[in-house]
Design a protein around this motif. Structure first.
Motif, mmCIF file in Angstrom:
data_model
loop_
_atom_site.group_PDB
_atom_site.id
_atom_site.type_symbol
_atom_site.label_atom_id
_atom_site.label_comp_id
_atom_site.label_asym_id
_atom_site.label_seq_id
_atom_site.Cartn_x
_atom_site.Cartn_y
_atom_site.Cartn_z
ATOM 1 N N MET A 140 13.614 0.202 -2.942
ATOM 2 C CA MET A 140 13.374 -0.106 -4.150
ATOM 3 C C MET A 140 11.779 -0.367 -4.620
ATOM 4 O O MET A 140 11.485 -0.800 -5.652
ATOM 5 C CB MET A 140 14.149 -1.351 -4.705
ATOM 6 C CG MET A 140 15.425 -1.444 -4.571
ATOM 7 S SD MET A 140 16.330 0.129 -5.328
ATOM 8 C CE MET A 140 15.781 0.068 -6.855
ATOM 9 N N THR A 141 11.118 -0.313 -3.687
ATOM 10 C CA THR A 141 9.513 -0.341 -3.931
ATOM 11 C C THR A 141 8.655 0.869 -3.316
ATOM 12 O O THR A 141 9.341 1.822 -2.459
ATOM 13 C CB THR A 141 9.155 -1.499 -2.731
ATOM 14 O OG1 THR A 141 9.425 -1.661 -1.617
ATOM 15 C CG2 THR A 141 9.590 -2.999 -3.697
ATOM 16 N N PRO A 142 7.505 0.823 -3.414
ATOM 17 C CA PRO A 142 6.838 2.269 -3.163
ATOM 18 C C PRO A 142 6.299 2.178 -1.799
ATOM 19 O O PRO A 142 6.670 1.421 -0.887
ATOM 20 C CB PRO A 142 5.436 1.927 -3.983
ATOM 21 C CG PRO A 142 5.627 0.838 -4.870
ATOM 22 C CD PRO A 142 6.636 0.023 -4.395
ATOM 23 N N ILE A 143 6.069 3.593 -1.459
ATOM 24 C CA ILE A 143 5.442 3.823 0.008
ATOM 25 C C ILE A 143 4.706 2.820 0.619
ATOM 26 O O ILE A 143 4.595 2.448 1.795
ATOM 27 C CB ILE A 143 4.877 5.310 0.205
ATOM 28 C CG1 ILE A 143 6.106 6.401 -0.268
ATOM 29 C CG2 ILE A 143 4.310 5.516 1.613
ATOM 30 C CD1 ILE A 143 5.645 7.823 -0.593
ATOM 31 N N THR A 144 3.563 2.299 -0.136
ATOM 32 C CA THR A 144 2.744 1.269 0.282
ATOM 33 C C THR A 144 3.391 0.236 0.663
ATOM 34 O O THR A 144 2.476 -0.531 1.617
ATOM 35 C CB THR A 144 1.615 1.293 -0.634
ATOM 36 O OG1 THR A 144 2.361 0.418 -1.667
ATOM 37 C CG2 THR A 144 0.861 2.266 -1.148
ATOM 38 N N THR A 145 4.619 -0.086 0.412
ATOM 39 C CA THR A 145 5.193 -1.467 1.077
ATOM 40 C C THR A 145 5.768 -1.342 2.186
ATOM 41 O O THR A 145 6.228 -2.507 2.763
ATOM 42 C CB THR A 145 6.215 -1.999 -0.162
ATOM 43 O OG1 THR A 145 7.294 -1.299 -0.354
ATOM 44 C CG2 THR A 145 5.326 -2.033 -1.547
ATOM 45 N N ILE A 146 6.154 -0.219 2.663
ATOM 46 C CA ILE A 146 6.887 -0.114 3.915
ATOM 47 C C ILE A 146 6.103 -0.447 5.089
ATOM 48 O O ILE A 146 4.728 -0.265 5.226
ATOM 49 C CB ILE A 146 7.257 1.337 4.331
ATOM 50 C CG1 ILE A 146 8.088 2.029 2.764
ATOM 51 C CG2 ILE A 146 8.246 1.454 5.593
ATOM 52 C CD1 ILE A 146 9.014 1.251 2.481
ATOM 53 N N GLY A 147 6.504 -1.486 5.846
ATOM 54 C CA GLY A 147 6.057 -2.198 7.141
ATOM 55 C C GLY A 147 5.168 -3.300 6.655
ATOM 56 O O GLY A 147 4.616 -3.950 7.484
ATOM 57 N N THR A 148 5.346 -3.882 5.244
ATOM 58 C CA THR A 148 4.611 -5.107 4.844
ATOM 59 C C THR A 148 5.869 -5.905 4.404
ATOM 60 O O THR A 148 6.939 -5.529 4.240
ATOM 61 C CB THR A 148 3.825 -4.640 3.594
ATOM 62 O OG1 THR A 148 4.495 -4.372 2.479
ATOM 63 C CG2 THR A 148 2.844 -3.263 3.965
ATOM 64 N N PRO A 149 5.428 -7.166 4.033
ATOM 65 C CA PRO A 149 6.324 -8.022 3.722
ATOM 66 C C PRO A 149 6.862 -7.795 2.396
ATOM 67 O O PRO A 149 7.788 -8.513 1.756
ATOM 68 C CB PRO A 149 5.475 -9.508 3.559
ATOM 69 C CG PRO A 149 4.434 -9.255 4.476
ATOM 70 C CD PRO A 149 4.127 -7.862 4.116
ATOM 71 N N HIS A 150 6.437 -6.858 1.491
ATOM 72 C CA HIS A 150 6.573 -6.543 0.025
ATOM 73 C C HIS A 150 7.688 -5.394 -0.134
ATOM 74 O O HIS A 150 7.880 -5.326 -1.057
ATOM 75 C CB HIS A 150 5.406 -6.301 -0.608
ATOM 76 C CG HIS A 150 4.218 -7.138 -0.519
ATOM 77 N ND1 HIS A 150 4.309 -8.543 -0.993
ATOM 78 C CD2 HIS A 150 3.204 -7.038 0.122
ATOM 79 C CE1 HIS A 150 3.174 -9.105 -0.690
ATOM 80 N NE2 HIS A 150 2.405 -8.244 0.009
ATOM 81 N N GLY A 151 8.162 -4.783 0.946
ATOM 82 C CA GLY A 151 9.173 -3.743 0.978
ATOM 83 C C GLY A 151 10.287 -4.563 0.350
ATOM 84 O O GLY A 151 10.735 -5.599 0.774
#
Length: 309
Positions: A140-151
Motif C-alpha cells: 500500500m506504499t510507494p517503492i521508496t518505503t520498501i525496506g524502511t519502517p514506512h512500508g
C-alpha cells in the motif's frame, strides 16, 4: 473460505531467526520487484530472482542474489516465492506453466501482484488443486518505503502459513497486517483504497485545471489543497461510523448543501470549457439521494445508495 470479518493482526517487528537460514525467491523484477529483492538482500536473506525479460537481474546478482535461468529453477530454490508482476494475468501465466506448477508443489507462493478479490480467489483455488500453499497480499506504499519502517503490507490467507513465513516478510520492514483467512481480503482492501486514491487524484487534477483557468498557479493552490487534505481524517472516521451504524447524520452538512456546492464547481468548470464529468457524476449521486428523500442526510448516505443491489 471464511467470509467473516476477522480482527486484523499487525506486526512491525524484527525477525528473530538468523538471516542466513532464510531463503526467498522473487518472480518479477520491475521497479517494485527489484525493491523487494533488494530489501531481502539487505537483510541477509538468501534471495533467488527471475524475470521474464532477461537482464533486469544484473544489479541484484552483483549484490549477491542468485539469478535463475527459468521460473521453475527459481521457485525450486526456496520454500517461499514472492510474485510481483504487472497484473494477475501475467502472474498466472508464470505460475500455471506445468513445469513451474510441479516445482511449486509443497511450497508457498505469496502473490503481491495487484488485482481483484476474484483474481485472488481464483488463483488460490488453482493453487489448492495443484498442491501449492498460497497467500495473497498488497503493498500500500510507494517503492521508496520498501525496506524502511514506512512500508505498509496487507496479507490474507491461512494464518498458520502467514505466521510460518513472517520472519522473512518482516525483513521487508514496515508494518504487516494479516486480514484473515479469506484469501480475497487483501485485494479487497487494495481495490477500495486505490479507489479512494485515484478518485482523489482525479479531483486534485480537476481542481488544478479550474484554478489555472482562473489565473491561479498550481503552486499557489497547493498549500490550501494540503489544508483540505488535513481535515479529511476525522471526516473519514465519522463517515465510516455513520455508514456502519446506518445513521447518515446531516447535522454538520446536508446533501442539499453538498449538491449546491458541486453545482457551482460544474458551472465554473464548464464556463472555461473544462470537462466536468467527474464532478457531475458526484453531483448526480447526491441528487439521486435527495430525490429519494434523503436531502437532510449527510454525504455518507451516498455510500448506502451506491451499495444497493
Amino acid at each position: 473460505m471464511s467470509t467473516s470479518a476477522p480482527t486484523p493482526t499487525t506486526s512491525a517487528r524484527s525477525a528473530s531467526e538468523p538471516a542466513a537460514r532464510r531463503a526467498v525467491t522473487v518472480l518479477g523484477l520491475g521497479p517494485m520487484g527489484r525493491a523487494l529483492a533488494d530489501a531481502f538482500l539487505q537483510a541477509g536473506v538468501r534471495t533467488t530472482v527471475w524475470n521474464r525479460t532477461p537482464g533486469r537481474d544484473r544489479t541484484l546478482i552483483e549484490r549477491g542474489a542468485a539469478g535463475a535461468r527459468t521460473a521453475e529453477e527459481a521457485v525450486a530454490a526456496s520454500d517461499l516465492t514472492v510474485v510481483c508482476v504487472v497484473n494477475y494475468e501475467a502472474a498466472t501465466a508464470i505460475l500455471r506453466r506445468p513445469a513451474v506448477a510441479d516445482a511449486l508443489k509443497g511450497r508457498t507462493v505469496l502473490n503481491l501482484t495487484a488485482g481483484t478479490p476474484g483474481d485472488a480467489r481464483a488463483t488460490a483455488d488453482w493453487a489448492a488443486d495443484h498442491g501449492v500453499r498460497y497467500l495473497d497480499g498488497a503493498i500500500m506504499t510507494p517503492i521508496t518505503t520498501i525496506g524502511t519502517p514506512h512500508g505498509v503490507f496487507l496479507h490474507s490467507g491461512p494464518a498458520d502459513l502467514y505466521d510460518a513465513h513472517r520472519p522473512v516478510l518482516d525483513t521487508l520492514g514496515g508494518t504487516h497486517t494479516h486480514l484473515g483467512a479469506d484469501i480475497g481480503r487483501a485485494a479487497a482492501h487494495d481495490v477500495a483504497l486505490l479507489d479512494l486514491f485515484w478518485t482523489a487524484m482525479t479531483g486534485y487534477a480537476h481542481a488544478l485545471a479550474v484554478a489555472r483557468a482562473e489565473g491561479i498557479t498550481a503552486r499557489e493552490l497547493a498549500p490550501f489543497a494540503k489544508g483540505i487534505g488535513a481535515i479529511l481524517p476525522p471526516i473519514f472516521e465519522q463517515i465510516a461510523a455513520d455508514v456502519d451504524d446506518g445513521k447518515h447524520s446531516g447535522a454538520s452538512s446536508a446533501l442539499t448543501s453538498a449538491a449546491s456546492s458541486m453545482a457551482h464547481i460544474v458551472q465554473a468548470s464548464e464556463a472555461h470549457g473544462i470537462d466536468s464529468g467527474v464532478i457531475r457524476a458526484a453531483e448526480g449521486l447526491a441528487r439521486r439521494a435527495i430525490g429519494r428523500g434523503h436531502g437532510g442526510d449527510g454525504f455518507s448516505r451516498v455510500a448506502e445508495l451506491l451499495g444497493r443491489r
